[in-house]
Design a protein around this motif. Sequence first.
Motif, PDB file in Angstrom:
ATOM      1  N   HIS A  86      -8.227  27.110   5.372  1.00  0.00           N
ATOM      2  CA  HIS A  86      -8.454  26.480   6.663  1.00  0.00           C
ATOM      3  C   HIS A  86      -7.465  26.981   7.711  1.00  0.00           C
ATOM      4  O   HIS A  86      -6.271  27.049   7.459  1.00  0.00           O
ATOM      5  CB  HIS A  86      -8.329  24.959   6.544  1.00  0.00           C
ATOM      6  N   MET A  87      -8.007  27.345   8.881  1.00  0.00           N
ATOM      7  CA  MET A  87      -7.164  27.609  10.053  1.00  0.00           C
ATOM      8  C   MET A  87      -7.962  27.222  11.286  1.00  0.00           C
ATOM      9  O   MET A  87      -9.166  27.473  11.343  1.00  0.00           O
ATOM     10  CB  MET A  87      -6.783  29.089  10.134  1.00  0.00           C
ATOM     11  N   CYS A  88      -7.273  26.609  12.255  1.00  0.00           N
ATOM     12  CA  CYS A  88      -7.993  26.211  13.471  1.00  0.00           C
ATOM     13  C   CYS A  88      -7.056  26.264  14.668  1.00  0.00           C
ATOM     14  O   CYS A  88      -5.865  26.524  14.530  1.00  0.00           O
ATOM     15  CB  CYS A  88      -8.569  24.811  13.295  1.00  0.00           C
ATOM     16  N   CYS A 124      -3.456  19.720  14.582  1.00  0.00           N
ATOM     17  CA  CYS A 124      -3.919  19.795  13.186  1.00  0.00           C
ATOM     18  C   CYS A 124      -2.715  19.730  12.242  1.00  0.00           C
ATOM     19  O   CYS A 124      -1.815  20.576  12.305  1.00  0.00           O
ATOM     20  CB  CYS A 124      -4.686  21.088  12.957  1.00  0.00           C
ATOM     21  N   CYS A 128      -2.508  23.105   9.857  1.00  0.00           N
ATOM     22  CA  CYS A 128      -2.036  24.319  10.532  1.00  0.00           C
ATOM     23  C   CYS A 128      -0.642  24.115  11.112  1.00  0.00           C
ATOM     24  O   CYS A 128       0.180  25.025  11.094  1.00  0.00           O
ATOM     25  CB  CYS A 128      -3.006  24.729  11.629  1.00  0.00           C
TER      26      CYS A 128
END
Lengths: 266, 390
Positions: free
Chosen positions: A89-91, A96, A99
Amino acid sequence: MDVILKGKYIIKCKIEAQTGLHIGEGNNSLEIGGIDNAVVKDAKGRPYIPGSSLKGKMRALMEFAEGKVRDNLLVVSVKREGRPEICLHMCDDLNCPVCGLFGRNHGSHDLKSGEKIDLTDAVIPTRLIVRDAKLIETSITEEMKENLDLDWTEVKFENNIDRITSKAHPRQSERVPAGAQFSAEFVVNRFEVDSKDDQKYYLEKFIKAMKLLEDDYLGGQGSRGNGKVKFVDIEIFYKDSSDYEKDSSKLQPIATAKSLDELKLS
Amino acid sequence: MVADSFESKTYEIEVLTPTIIGGQDKIQSFEFVREGEYLYFLNFDKLFEQNLFKDSFIEELSRGLSSGARDFNIKDILKKYSIDFKKAVKYTLRLEGVTSPYREVVAFVKSAGRFYIPGSSLKGAMRSSMTKALSKNLLQFYESALSNAYQKVLNRNRVDPKFVSRDADEKIFGTPYESPFKYLRVSDSSFVEQESAGIFEIKVLNICSNQPKWFSRNGNIDDPKQATAIVAEGLKPGVKLYGSIKAEKDLIEGNATVKGLKEKLLTSGVLSSPYEFVAQILNSVAKDYIQKEMTFYSKYNQKQIVSEYQKLLNILNSLDKNQFLLQIGFSTGYLSKTVGIFFNKSHFEKLSRVDTQSKINPDIFPKSRRLLFKDGQVWTVPGWIKVTIR
Ligand SMILES: [Zn+2]
């Protein structure tokens, strides 16, 4: 974006193996006279827990726990035959917890859903630093040592049994015996991002990740017995960024606890 | 909801009949000393260390150990040099009604010298048992795998008996990456005190021309007292061990990459949790297995074993939804570990060609059973445990 370092939370503790622990060398190479499926060791031949293994596992657990395992939130990090094999997952959401704590990589990425995402504007320094956890040699007692196959480790055999013939196919793997302890250290940076102070937000998220790990496993063959760990003798220190300009004096912990159940942040 | 799906549960194992999880080792007769009802397992490092200056003792001991001579008796040498072996003992186990002679002891698996049940053994036995609940169309993959192996043998191709079922396993449950069993996690158990373990005697019942006989090195005989004994370290009935277990929803329901067990196994009724699902499957398989074994032992007039199985059946019928019975470990036999319970004569004809080492008689297979003896009498069957999940 303005990022100011406000201070550092330093978490010192022991990681206790409650069942055998196998953190593999990764390359599966067979050293001469060595055993199949060896554990990772330092230059002096003592097993240790690489910070990267701890961090990777905690990140994966947090991705699940924070509801980030969805195709439009997952970045493809390894492809096989053109299809996503390993995702992470990365955003670009600056709030977040995953991250924010574990970090993002620069640049443009392919999402599992097929779209692209550019994280250049969202990249801020990673808050969490995980050091390699060294074996506490005395945690492997003389009595345990007398019964070990190797200096610090044992060889565990596992039988795969053929369901038609009942013939066994044994496989061996090396592991650190239950009871072994490692000294661990984690740092959680406290930032002020565009005048918004982290306070204890990421420290609390990190403690959540520790709890998740205790209910999961670390290393290999985790679904078949290995890798149950517990954090013990926990001490949390706080160093304000102004402390770094003063003469060094002995830091007092802001929280101590025998185990995570007892840990309370004031 | 979130907390629920991350939390693991505790399992409790209660040993119902002596349970032997064989390590890789056999302990040779020079490695232990018998005194009274106890075996003392020696620590050779300590023995050497404490007697470094008795040169001739070290010499004699080393000679004996390296020659591996059958008449080498460690107890005599220790006596000759008046050495108190109890000062150099790793651990001590009681003989639980062992009356037959033996030269070696099958070692129980240990971690840094401590007795426990590996998560891999418990999970392996659970998986093996659940495989027996496969729906008919999936079981056919095992029949085809056996037929394929048999065809290979007929065509004079080599077949490794260790990997006959592998293709079928993968067709049914997928590659390890796609297997629902990755959503079942079983930790190693806690360690138990050495008082929880003992030394047990096993003998082999063989059916020869429809008659029960007992295996001995000189052939099959009528008198069990003269039969050859296998002696092993095992956990005593009543002993409890604990560990953690996690059965996720995806184990049963499946997801985008993994097909769940629900669509593969024969089940009845609505189940509220993955743990209940697993317990129900395991108990229905255990019940079927126990009833078939009772028929077998009744036919060959083994009243003691029939009554032992009746006791297990009574326990089985009174279990709660979070409990199950399982057979685990060494000497539990072909039917316990395989899908052979579904095979008939024609399957065993093929199997006898695929696995030539096992001397398979297609008319009656398996024709032998390993049974525990106590004080010279037939006692019980090995490896039955009761598991409670909390
Ligand atoms: Zn994120």
